[in-house]
Design a protein around this motif. Structure first.
Motif, PDB file in Angstrom:
ATOM      1  N   VAL A   1       1.251   3.084  -7.230  1.00  0.00           N
ATOM      2  CA  VAL A   1       0.189   3.368  -8.191  1.00  0.00           C
ATOM      3  C   VAL A   1      -0.913   4.160  -7.490  1.00  0.00           C
ATOM      4  CG1 VAL A   1      -0.799   1.062  -7.789  1.00  0.00           C
ATOM      5  CG2 VAL A   1      -1.460   2.359  -9.812  1.00  0.00           C
ATOM      6  N   ARG A   2      -1.342   5.226  -8.143  1.00  0.00           N
ATOM      7  CA  ARG A   2      -2.331   6.144  -7.563  1.00  0.00           C
ATOM      8  C   ARG A   2      -3.474   6.378  -8.540  1.00  0.00           C
ATOM      9  NH1 ARG A   2       2.704   7.602  -6.007  1.00  0.00           N
ATOM     10  NH2 ARG A   2       2.989   8.466  -3.919  1.00  0.00           N
ATOM     11  N   PRO A   3      -4.635   6.790  -8.032  1.00  0.00           N
ATOM     12  CA  PRO A   3      -5.675   7.277  -8.936  1.00  0.00           C
ATOM     13  C   PRO A   3      -5.151   8.535  -9.652  1.00  0.00           C
ATOM     14  CG  PRO A   3      -6.556   6.916  -6.734  1.00  0.00           C
ATOM     15  CD  PRO A   3      -5.061   6.819  -6.621  1.00  0.00           C
TER      16      PRO A   3
ATOM     17  N   SER B   1       0.855  -1.186   0.000  1.00  0.00           N
ATOM     18  CA  SER B   1       0.000   0.000   0.000  1.00  0.00           C
ATOM     19  C   SER B   1       0.888   1.233   0.000  1.00  0.00           C
ATOM     20  CB  SER B   1      -0.892   0.002   1.250  1.00  0.00           C
ATOM     21  OG  SER B   1      -1.531   1.247   1.417  1.00  0.00           O
ATOM     22  N   LEU B   2       0.354   2.356  -0.462  1.00  0.00           N
ATOM     23  CA  LEU B   2       1.075   3.607  -0.287  1.00  0.00           C
ATOM     24  C   LEU B   2       1.258   3.922   1.201  1.00  0.00           C
ATOM     25  CD1 LEU B   2      -0.374   5.948  -3.057  1.00  0.00           C
ATOM     26  CD2 LEU B   2       1.834   4.778  -3.010  1.00  0.00           C
ATOM     27  N   ALA B   3       0.462   3.277   2.041  1.00  0.00           N
ATOM     28  CA  ALA B   3       0.653   3.401   3.485  1.00  0.00           C
ATOM     29  C   ALA B   3       1.960   2.763   3.933  1.00  0.00           C
ATOM     30  CB  ALA B   3      -0.517   2.748   4.231  1.00  0.00           C
ATOM     31  N   GLY B   4       2.614   2.031   3.036  1.00  0.00           N
ATOM     32  CA  GLY B   4       3.927   1.481   3.310  1.00  0.00           C
ATOM     33  C   GLY B   4       5.044   2.455   2.995  1.00  0.00           C
ATOM     34  N   ALA B   5       4.691   3.663   2.581  1.00  0.00           N
ATOM     35  CA  ALA B   5       5.687   4.710   2.329  1.00  0.00           C
ATOM     36  C   ALA B   5       5.285   6.039   2.950  1.00  0.00           C
ATOM     37  CB  ALA B   5       5.892   4.894   0.820  1.00  0.00           C
ATOM     38  N   ASN B   6       4.002   6.172   3.274  1.00  0.00           N
ATOM     39  CA  ASN B   6       3.469   7.437   3.788  1.00  0.00           C
ATOM     40  C   ASN B   6       2.689   7.178   5.071  1.00  0.00           C
ATOM     41  OD1 ASN B   6       4.153   9.058   1.272  1.00  0.00           O
ATOM     42  ND2 ASN B   6       2.798   7.502   0.411  1.00  0.00           N
ATOM     43  N   PHE B   7       3.194   7.660   6.178  1.00  0.00           N
ATOM     44  CA  PHE B   7       2.520   7.417   7.451  1.00  0.00           C
ATOM     45  C   PHE B   7       1.402   8.433   7.674  1.00  0.00           C
ATOM     46  CE2 PHE B   7       6.526   9.712   8.082  1.00  0.00           C
ATOM     47  CZ  PHE B   7       6.080  10.892   8.641  1.00  0.00           C
ATOM     48  N   PHE B   8       0.439   8.082   8.525  1.00  0.00           N
ATOM     49  CA  PHE B   8      -0.677   8.979   8.804  1.00  0.00           C
ATOM     50  C   PHE B   8      -1.218   8.707  10.204  1.00  0.00           C
ATOM     51  CE2 PHE B   8      -2.130   5.334   6.337  1.00  0.00           C
ATOM     52  CZ  PHE B   8      -3.146   4.809   7.117  1.00  0.00           C
ATOM     53  N   ALA B   9      -1.882   9.697  10.770  1.00  0.00           N
ATOM     54  CA  ALA B   9      -2.450   9.557  12.107  1.00  0.00           C
ATOM     55  C   ALA B   9      -3.475   8.431  12.146  1.00  0.00           C
ATOM     56  CB  ALA B   9      -3.115  10.871  12.530  1.00  0.00           C
ATOM     57  N   ASN B  10      -3.539   7.745  13.242  1.00  0.00           N
ATOM     58  CA  ASN B  10      -4.447   6.606  13.459  1.00  0.00           C
ATOM     59  C   ASN B  10      -4.048   5.364  12.661  1.00  0.00           C
ATOM     60  OD1 ASN B  10      -6.034   8.195  15.174  1.00  0.00           O
ATOM     61  ND2 ASN B  10      -7.354   8.858  13.496  1.00  0.00           N
ATOM     62  N   GLY B  11      -2.895   5.419  11.988  1.00  0.00           N
ATOM     63  CA  GLY B  11      -2.499   4.301  11.133  1.00  0.00           C
ATOM     64  C   GLY B  11      -1.258   3.575  11.597  1.00  0.00           C
ATOM     65  N   ALA B  12      -0.880   3.713  12.867  1.00  0.00           N
ATOM     66  CA  ALA B  12       0.398   3.159  13.323  1.00  0.00           C
ATOM     67  C   ALA B  12       0.544   1.670  13.009  1.00  0.00           C
ATOM     68  CB  ALA B  12       0.585   3.398  14.825  1.00  0.00           C
ATOM     69  N   ALA B  13      -0.473   0.883  13.323  1.00  0.00           N
ATOM     70  CA  ALA B  13      -0.372  -0.564  13.099  1.00  0.00           C
ATOM     71  C   ALA B  13      -0.397  -0.892  11.613  1.00  0.00           C
ATOM     72  CB  ALA B  13      -1.515  -1.280  13.818  1.00  0.00           C
ATOM     73  N   TYR B  14      -1.301  -0.232  10.880  1.00  0.00           N
ATOM     74  CA  TYR B  14      -1.398  -0.493   9.447  1.00  0.00           C
ATOM     75  C   TYR B  14      -0.126  -0.037   8.736  1.00  0.00           C
ATOM     76  CZ  TYR B  14      -3.556  -0.946   4.837  1.00  0.00           C
ATOM     77  OH  TYR B  14      -3.843  -1.324   3.557  1.00  0.00           O
ATOM     78  N   ASN B  15       0.342   1.180   9.081  1.00  0.00           N
ATOM     79  CA  ASN B  15       1.609   1.657   8.518  1.00  0.00           C
ATOM     80  C   ASN B  15       2.742   0.682   8.805  1.00  0.00           C
ATOM     81  OD1 ASN B  15       0.886   5.126   9.223  1.00  0.00           O
ATOM     82  ND2 ASN B  15       0.851   4.133   7.244  1.00  0.00           N
TER      83      ASN B  15
ATOM     84  N   ILE C   1       3.584  -4.265  -5.010  1.00  0.00           N
ATOM     85  CA  ILE C   1       2.706  -3.255  -5.590  1.00  0.00           C
ATOM     86  C   ILE C   1       2.107  -2.447  -4.452  1.00  0.00           C
ATOM     87  CG2 ILE C   1       0.643  -2.842  -6.985  1.00  0.00           C
ATOM     88  CD1 ILE C   1       1.196  -5.466  -8.423  1.00  0.00           C
ATOM     89  N   MET C   2       2.178  -1.128  -4.574  1.00  0.00           N
ATOM     90  CA  MET C   2       1.743  -0.239  -3.492  1.00  0.00           C
ATOM     91  C   MET C   2       0.614   0.654  -4.009  1.00  0.00           C
ATOM     92  SD  MET C   2       5.637   0.726  -2.356  1.00  0.00           S
ATOM     93  CE  MET C   2       5.173   1.811  -1.010  1.00  0.00           C
ATOM     94  N   PRO C   3      -0.631   0.179  -3.942  1.00  0.00           N
ATOM     95  CA  PRO C   3      -1.748   0.980  -4.453  1.00  0.00           C
ATOM     96  C   PRO C   3      -2.161   2.077  -3.473  1.00  0.00           C
ATOM     97  CG  PRO C   3      -2.274  -1.383  -4.361  1.00  0.00           C
ATOM     98  CD  PRO C   3      -1.076  -1.139  -3.511  1.00  0.00           C
ATOM     99  N   GLY C   4      -2.699   3.156  -4.057  1.00  0.00           N
ATOM    100  CA  GLY C   4      -3.399   4.154  -3.267  1.00  0.00           C
ATOM    101  C   GLY C   4      -4.843   3.726  -3.104  1.00  0.00           C
ATOM    102  N   SER C   5      -5.763   4.644  -3.311  1.00  0.00           N
ATOM    103  CA  SER C   5      -7.187   4.341  -3.105  1.00  0.00           C
ATOM    104  C   SER C   5      -7.696   3.373  -4.163  1.00  0.00           C
ATOM    105  CB  SER C   5      -8.007   5.632  -3.155  1.00  0.00           C
ATOM    106  OG  SER C   5      -7.619   6.509  -2.115  1.00  0.00           O
TER     107      SER C   5
END
Length: 234
Positions: free
Chosen positions: A228-230, A139-153, A180-184
C-alpha cells in the motif's frame, strides 16, 4: 461480510502510530483489544483515548518470549479468548553497514523479526482454537532495498517471508495470515512528530480500516500480502 463484534485482538506496539490507528479502528467496530508496548505511560494515555471498558494495556517487550507468553495469558484472563493478533512493534535505525552498531542491528532484528515470531508463537494455540487471524505490519522496505537500510531491510524482508511461511503452516487450521507492507505513513516512527507536512502520506487510520476490512472478508478469501502506497509523492 464477517461479523467482528466481540472478537478479541492483540496489537503489539500500539501506544502510537500505526498500532494505535489499528486499535482505534477495531474498538470502533466492536472488537475488544489488548495493546502492548514498553512505555507504560504512553500505553495509559492511549487507553484514555480508546476507553477502558474493552481495552487492556500490557507492558511487554516483544524481544522477550516470556513477556509475550504472559501477555497472551493476561488477554485470556481478561477476555476469555484471543482471535486476532497484529504484530506491529517495530524500530528503525539507518546507517551504512560499516557504521551500523551491533546494538542497532540486534535491536531491529530482535524487535521487527524475532519479536513477530515470539508474538505468533505465544498466540498460535489460541489462533488455531478460534480459527483466528495473524497480521504482520511489514513495510515496502521488505521488497525494496535502499542505502543505509541494510538492517531495516533485512528485518522487513524477513518479516514478509516469515508471515508468508506461517500462512502455509497455519492455513489448514483455518488460521489466516496476512502481511501489510505500507509505504510512507504519518506516524511517530523513528522519533518523528506528525505535522501538517504529513498530509500526503498514508494515515494510521487508513491502515486501521484495512485491518477491519480484512477481518470482515469472506473466510474463503485471503489477501496474503498487501502493498500500500500514498497516491502521490508529496
Amino acid at each position: 461480510m464477517q461479523n467482528i463484534d466481540n472478537k478479541v485482538a492483540y496489537i503489539t506496539g500500539a501506544a502510537k502510530g500505526i498500532g494505535f490507528g489499528i486499535a482505534e479502528a477495531l474498538v470502533k467496530n466492536g472488537v475488544k483489544i489488548a495493546i502492548s508496548g514498553r512505555d507504560s505511560e504512553a500505553l495509559e494515555k492511549a487507553q484514555q483515548v480508546l476507553g477502558t471498558q474493552n481495552v487492556l494495556i500490557i507492558e511487554s517487550d516483544v524481544r522477550n518470549f516470556n513477556d509475550e507468553l504472559k501477555a497472551v495469558e493476561q488477554i485470556i484472563s481478561k477476555f476469555g479468548k484471543l482471535d486476532v493478533v497484529i504484530a506491529n512493534a517495530g524500530v528503525g535505525k539507518f546507517a551504512p553497514i560499516d557504521e551500523m552498531s551491533l546494538e542497532d542491528w540486534n535491536s531491529m532484528i530482535d524487535t521487527n523479526l524475532t519479536g513477530a515470531f515470539h508474538t505468533l508463537k505465544a498466540a498460535a494455540g489460541q489462533l488455531k482454537e478460534n480459527k483466528g487471524y495473524y497480521i504482520s505490519i511489514a513495510s515496502l522496505a521488505g521488497a525494496n532495498f535502499f542505502a543505509n537500510g541494510a538492517a531495516y531491510n533485512a528485518s522487513k524482508f524477513g518479516l514478509v517471508g516469515f508471515t508468508q511461511a506461517a500462512m502455509l503452516d497455519l492455513r489448514d487450521y483455518d488460521v489466516k495470515c496476512t502481511t501489510i507492507m505500507p509505504g510512507s505513513v504519518t506516524s511517530n516512527f523513528n522519533g518523528h512528530t506528525p505535522n501538517e507536512n504529513d498530509k500526503w502520506k498514508i494515515q494510521p487510520s487508513d491502515i486501521g480500516q484495512m485491518v477491519v476490512d480484512l477481518l470482515r472478508m469472506n473466510p474463503n478469501v485471503l489477501p496474503s500480502k498487501i502493498e500500500v502506497r500514498p497516491t502521490k509523492t508529496k
